[in-house]
Design a protein around this motif. Structure first.
Motif, short mmCIF file in Angstrom:
data_model
loop_
_atom_site.label_atom_id
_atom_site.label_comp_id
_atom_site.label_asym_id
_atom_site.label_seq_id
_atom_site.Cartn_x
_atom_site.Cartn_y
_atom_site.Cartn_z
N GLY A 1 -13.76 4.82 16.93
CA GLY A 1 -12.74 3.81 17.06
C GLY A 1 -12.33 2.77 15.78
N GLU A 2 -12.61 3.61 14.80
CA GLU A 2 -11.85 3.14 13.50
C GLU A 2 -10.54 3.26 13.37
N SER A 3 -9.77 2.24 13.37
CA SER A 3 -8.28 2.49 13.18
C SER A 3 -8.05 2.48 11.51
N MET A 4 -7.01 2.99 11.24
CA MET A 4 -6.59 3.11 9.60
C MET A 4 -5.26 2.63 9.38
N LYS A 5 -5.27 1.20 8.75
CA LYS A 5 -3.96 0.50 8.67
C LYS A 5 -3.65 0.63 7.10
N ILE A 6 -2.31 1.09 6.88
CA ILE A 6 -1.86 0.87 5.45
C ILE A 6 -1.96 -0.53 4.87
N ILE A 7 -2.42 -0.48 3.77
CA ILE A 7 -2.29 -1.59 2.81
C ILE A 7 -1.72 -1.47 1.62
N LYS A 8 -1.40 -0.25 1.29
CA LYS A 8 -0.39 0.22 0.27
C LYS A 8 0.04 1.42 0.16
N VAL A 9 1.22 1.69 0.01
CA VAL A 9 1.92 2.99 -0.32
C VAL A 9 1.65 3.53 -1.71
N LEU A 10 1.06 4.28 -2.09
CA LEU A 10 0.89 4.66 -3.53
C LEU A 10 1.94 5.63 -4.05
N CYS A 11 2.08 6.55 -3.29
CA CYS A 11 3.33 7.80 -3.46
C CYS A 11 3.65 8.42 -2.04
N SER A 12 4.50 9.28 -2.11
CA SER A 12 4.60 9.96 -0.88
C SER A 12 3.46 10.89 -0.41
N ASN A 13 2.61 10.92 -1.33
CA ASN A 13 1.43 11.95 -1.05
C ASN A 13 -0.06 11.21 -0.90
N ALA A 14 0.06 9.89 -1.10
CA ALA A 14 -1.15 9.15 -1.05
C ALA A 14 -0.91 7.58 -0.45
N VAL A 15 -1.70 7.33 0.28
CA VAL A 15 -1.56 5.65 0.73
C VAL A 15 -3.02 5.10 0.77
N MET A 16 -3.22 3.74 0.52
CA MET A 16 -4.40 3.13 0.62
C MET A 16 -4.27 2.37 2.03
N VAL A 17 -5.40 2.70 2.77
CA VAL A 17 -5.61 2.20 4.01
C VAL A 17 -7.16 1.15 4.16
N VAL A 18 -7.20 0.51 5.38
CA VAL A 18 -8.50 -0.15 5.67
C VAL A 18 -9.04 0.55 6.99
N ALA A 19 -9.98 0.89 6.97
CA ALA A 19 -10.79 1.51 8.05
C ALA A 19 -11.89 0.79 8.36
N GLY A 20 -11.96 -0.22 9.40
CA GLY A 20 -13.18 -1.09 9.66
C GLY A 20 -13.10 -1.93 8.50
N GLU A 21 -14.34 -2.16 7.64
CA GLU A 21 -14.42 -2.78 6.49
C GLU A 21 -14.32 -2.09 5.35
#
Length: 68
Positions: A15-35
């Motif tokens: 049930g953990e959702s992953m929401k993008i908090i920053k796009v680092l480049c076309s091949n990497a993103v920073m996400v929040v999954a739970g805490e």
């Protein structure tokens, strides 16, 4: 900490959702999954993505997690 696609899909099933908090480049993103803040790396995973969008585990090759 490293993860794999299978570990990531297990997190999604819990049930953990992953929401993008920053796009680092076309091949990497920073996400929040739970805490947790994670960096997802995979071919084209960040292409055309924007902050606030939801991410699924498809295309993820590596997962990096901050150690405390």
């Amino acid at each position: 900490m490293f993860g794999s696609k299978s570990e990531l899909s297990i997190q999604n099933k819990e049930g953990e959702s992953m929401k993008i908090i920053k796009v680092l480049c076309s091949n990497a993103v920073m996400v929040v999954a739970g805490e947790k803040e994670l960096i997802l790396v995979g071919r084209g995973i960040g292409f055309g993505r924007k902050k606030g969008e939801w991410v699924n585990h498809e295309g993820v090759e590596k997962v990096f997690q901050k150690q405390e």
